[in-house]
Design a protein around this motif. Structure first.
Motif, PDB file in Angstrom:
ATOM      1  N   PRO A 223      21.391 108.000  61.547  1.00 29.23           N
ATOM      2  CA  PRO A 223      21.187 106.724  60.844  1.00 29.23           C
ATOM      3  C   PRO A 223      21.142 106.914  59.334  1.00 29.23           C
ATOM      4  CG  PRO A 223      19.710 106.883  62.721  1.00 29.23           C
ATOM      5  CD  PRO A 223      20.353 108.224  62.587  1.00 29.23           C
TER       6      PRO A 223
ATOM      7  N   GLU B  86      19.806 101.978  53.769  1.00 30.46           N
ATOM      8  CA  GLU B  86      20.488 101.027  52.883  1.00 30.46           C
ATOM      9  C   GLU B  86      20.593 101.582  51.461  1.00 30.46           C
ATOM     10  OE1 GLU B  86      18.454  97.342  53.082  1.00 30.46           O
ATOM     11  OE2 GLU B  86      18.622  97.144  55.270  1.00 30.46           O
TER      12      GLU B  86
ATOM     13  N   LEU C  34      24.799  94.041  56.283  1.00 26.31           N
ATOM     14  CA  LEU C  34      24.621  94.764  57.547  1.00 26.31           C
ATOM     15  C   LEU C  34      24.112  93.825  58.642  1.00 26.31           C
ATOM     16  CD1 LEU C  34      23.049  98.099  56.230  1.00 26.31           C
ATOM     17  CD2 LEU C  34      25.344  97.772  57.143  1.00 26.31           C
TER      18      LEU C  34
ATOM     19  N   ARG D  61      22.530  98.512  64.846  1.00 29.41           N
ATOM     20  CA  ARG D  61      21.105  98.204  64.793  1.00 29.41           C
ATOM     21  C   ARG D  61      20.378  99.265  63.989  1.00 29.41           C
ATOM     22  NH1 ARG D  61      21.408  99.788  70.473  1.00 29.41           N
ATOM     23  NH2 ARG D  61      20.359 101.787  70.818  1.00 29.41           N
ATOM     24  N   ARG D  62      19.162  98.902  63.601  1.00 33.92           N
ATOM     25  CA  ARG D  62      18.299  99.822  62.867  1.00 33.92           C
ATOM     26  C   ARG D  62      17.750 100.885  63.815  1.00 33.92           C
ATOM     27  NH1 ARG D  62      16.336  98.236  57.808  1.00 33.92           N
ATOM     28  NH2 ARG D  62      16.936  96.120  57.175  1.00 33.92           N
TER      29      ARG D  62
ATOM     30  N   TRP E 115      20.636 102.729  59.639  1.00 35.30           N
ATOM     31  CA  TRP E 115      21.569 101.934  60.441  1.00 35.30           C
ATOM     32  C   TRP E 115      22.581 102.865  61.093  1.00 35.30           C
ATOM     33  CZ3 TRP E 115      21.449  96.519  60.921  1.00 35.30           C
ATOM     34  CH2 TRP E 115      20.542  95.865  60.088  1.00 35.30           C
TER      35      TRP E 115
ATOM     36  N   ASN F  44      13.469 102.226  65.858  1.00 38.81           N
ATOM     37  CA  ASN F  44      13.233 102.335  64.425  1.00 38.81           C
ATOM     38  C   ASN F  44      11.912 103.025  64.141  1.00 38.81           C
ATOM     39  OD1 ASN F  44      13.920 101.952  61.710  1.00 38.81           O
ATOM     40  ND2 ASN F  44      12.745 100.058  61.585  1.00 38.81           N
TER      41      ASN F  44
END
Length: 288
Positions: A126, A129, A147, A164-165, A170, A264
């Protein structure tokens, strides 16, 4: 020559001597009218005068030094150089202002969306941002909404993958309804990597973290040192300090654990209450 004749000669010389200030001055060189008008117009317009040579007769040494960039002598007014047309020089210690680079132009929404999708297709973990904003040289406040829009578009289109987070960033994941097909392709008859004992130990660490080995062994009822080493080697569990009372090592789940489960944070783990037996309090008292 007798003394009397010598005195007469000296007297004649003294009578004929003229002081310097009374001597006639040599005639000044004449200047053509056109040249005089040009010089006066240049002086009025403030144009710099031609450089003065050091050996030019009749020019003070201070003027020559000022023309060469040497500071004027003491007592000379600061405006004297400007009156002679000498360009003003900045002090040596003064620095020029730093050149600020121009910000990168903002990408159009379609181009930004395509760039984000291209990056997310090649990442192996992941990505946050902030990292995406730095790579694309765009404001960080633009990345999150785009996003979210991409994730909503994938869901609305019913694609076999979703955005998805997970683990603070992401990433693209396959949808749960297609898990059987993905499992069949990935495993292809292979055995599950983690044993039942490893899965149970990992579950204890996930719900009780940070937790010591002795506490894990007490919950499972068996020694779990070997299983803990296996989970640490796989990168699913890591040490996170020591217990203040006993000095035993504490363990917690890693970012890789969140990534593999598509979570997450650990707060998104499902509750344990539906999976616990009805006599859980009696079992807990029995183990004490």
């Amino acid at each position: 020559m007798s003394d009397e004749e010598r005195r007469d000669s000296l007297a004649d010389q003294a009578a004929a001597w003229v002081p310097p200030w009374e001597r006639p001055r040599p005639p000044a060189p004449t200047t053509a009218p056109a040249e005089a008008e040009a010089e006066s117009s240049d002086a009025a317009a403030g144009e710099p005068a031609e450089p003065v040579e050091a050996d030019e007769p009749g020019v003070p040494a201070a003027a020559v030094a000022s023309e060469a960039g040497v500071p004027a002598a003491a007592g000379e007014p600061a405006a004297a150089g400007a009156a002679r047309g000498v360009p003003r020089r900045e002090p040596v210690g003064r620095r020029r202002p730093a050149v600020v680079p121009e910000p990168a132009p903002e990408l159009a929404d379609a181009e930004l969306r395509g760039a984000l999708e291209a990056i997310l297709l090649v990442v192996d973990e992941p990505v946050s941002e902030l990292v995406l904003a730095q790579v694309l040289e765009q404001p960080a406040e633009r990345i999150g909404p785009v996003l979210d829009e991409i994730a909503a578009g994938y869901t609305a289109a019913g694609n076999g993958f979703e955005l998805r987070r997970a683990a603070g960033g992401w990433r693209l994941y396959t949808r749960p309804e297609y898990a059987t097909y993905v499992e069949r392709f990935v495993l292809d008859g292979q055995s599950v990597r983690l044993t039942q004992a490893a899965l149970e130990t990992l579950a204890v660490v996930a719900y009780k973290q940070p937790v010591t080995r002795s506490r894990i062994s007490a919950i499972r009822g068996v020694n779990c040192d070997g299983v803990i080493r296996t989970l640490v080697t796989r990168g699913l569990v890591e040490e996170c300090g020591t217990e203040s009372d006993s000095g035993a090592f504490l363990y917690r789940t890693t970012t890789l654990f969140l990534e593999k489960l598509g979570l997450n944070t650990v707060d998104e783990l499902p509750p344990l209450a539906p999976f616990l037996p009805d006599d859980v309090e009696e079992l807990a008292d029995a183990t004490r």
